[in-house]
Write a protein that holds these residues in place. Structure first.
Motif, mmCIF file in Angstrom:
data_model
loop_
_atom_site.group_PDB
_atom_site.id
_atom_site.type_symbol
_atom_site.label_atom_id
_atom_site.label_comp_id
_atom_site.label_asym_id
_atom_site.label_seq_id
_atom_site.Cartn_x
_atom_site.Cartn_y
_atom_site.Cartn_z
ATOM 1 N N PHE A 134 17.593 -13.443 0.498
ATOM 2 C CA PHE A 134 18.623 -12.657 -0.003
ATOM 3 C C PHE A 134 18.616 -11.430 0.935
ATOM 4 C CE2 PHE A 134 20.457 -8.946 -2.531
ATOM 5 C CZ PHE A 134 21.843 -9.477 -2.542
ATOM 6 N N LEU A 135 17.513 -10.846 1.019
ATOM 7 C CA LEU A 135 17.716 -9.438 1.801
ATOM 8 C C LEU A 135 17.945 -9.629 3.203
ATOM 9 C CD1 LEU A 135 14.565 -7.587 -0.188
ATOM 10 C CD2 LEU A 135 17.118 -7.112 -0.205
ATOM 11 N N GLU A 136 17.367 -10.877 3.643
ATOM 12 C CA GLU A 136 17.656 -11.097 5.187
ATOM 13 C C GLU A 136 19.058 -11.379 5.128
ATOM 14 O OE1 GLU A 136 14.718 -13.969 5.814
ATOM 15 O OE2 GLU A 136 13.046 -12.499 6.013
ATOM 16 N N SER A 137 19.732 -12.070 4.345
ATOM 17 C CA SER A 137 21.141 -12.391 4.750
ATOM 18 C C SER A 137 21.934 -11.059 4.716
ATOM 19 C CB SER A 137 21.676 -13.236 3.377
ATOM 20 O OG SER A 137 21.645 -12.534 2.241
ATOM 21 N N ILE A 138 21.803 -10.168 3.959
ATOM 22 C CA ILE A 138 22.324 -8.899 4.150
ATOM 23 C C ILE A 138 22.058 -8.045 5.130
ATOM 24 C CG2 ILE A 138 23.346 -9.152 1.899
ATOM 25 C CD1 ILE A 138 21.274 -6.851 1.002
ATOM 26 N N GLY A 139 20.888 -8.319 5.964
ATOM 27 C CA GLY A 139 20.765 -7.456 7.217
ATOM 28 C C GLY A 139 19.250 -7.040 7.103
#
Length: 69
Positions: free
Chosen positions: A26-31
């Motif tokens: 999730f954190l990687e998907s938002i940058g």
């Protein structure tokens, strides 16, 4: 150090994203990716507002603790 310890206006490189696999994705998907730059805009009642990948994102303190800079 965790993202929660940064002061508003500081810019640092993301060194590690911790937590469960689902949280990391999730954190990687938002940058929030390793090697990316993150700038703290403000902290309001435990929430952290940051600039990451040219986007402004608000995350809770528990999530912010999982991001190491």
């Amino acid at each position: 150090m965790p993202l929660t310890m940064m002061n508003p206006g500081e810019e640092k490189v993301i060194k590690k994203v911790g937590g469960k696999e689902e949280t990391k994705r999730f954190l990687e998907s938002i940058g929030f990716v390793i090697g990316g730059m993150v700038t703290v805009i403000s902290k309001i009642q435990g929430n952290v507002i940051v600039n990451v990948k040219d986007s402004r994102v608000a995350i809770g303190e528990d999530m912010a603790r999982k991001i190491l800079v």
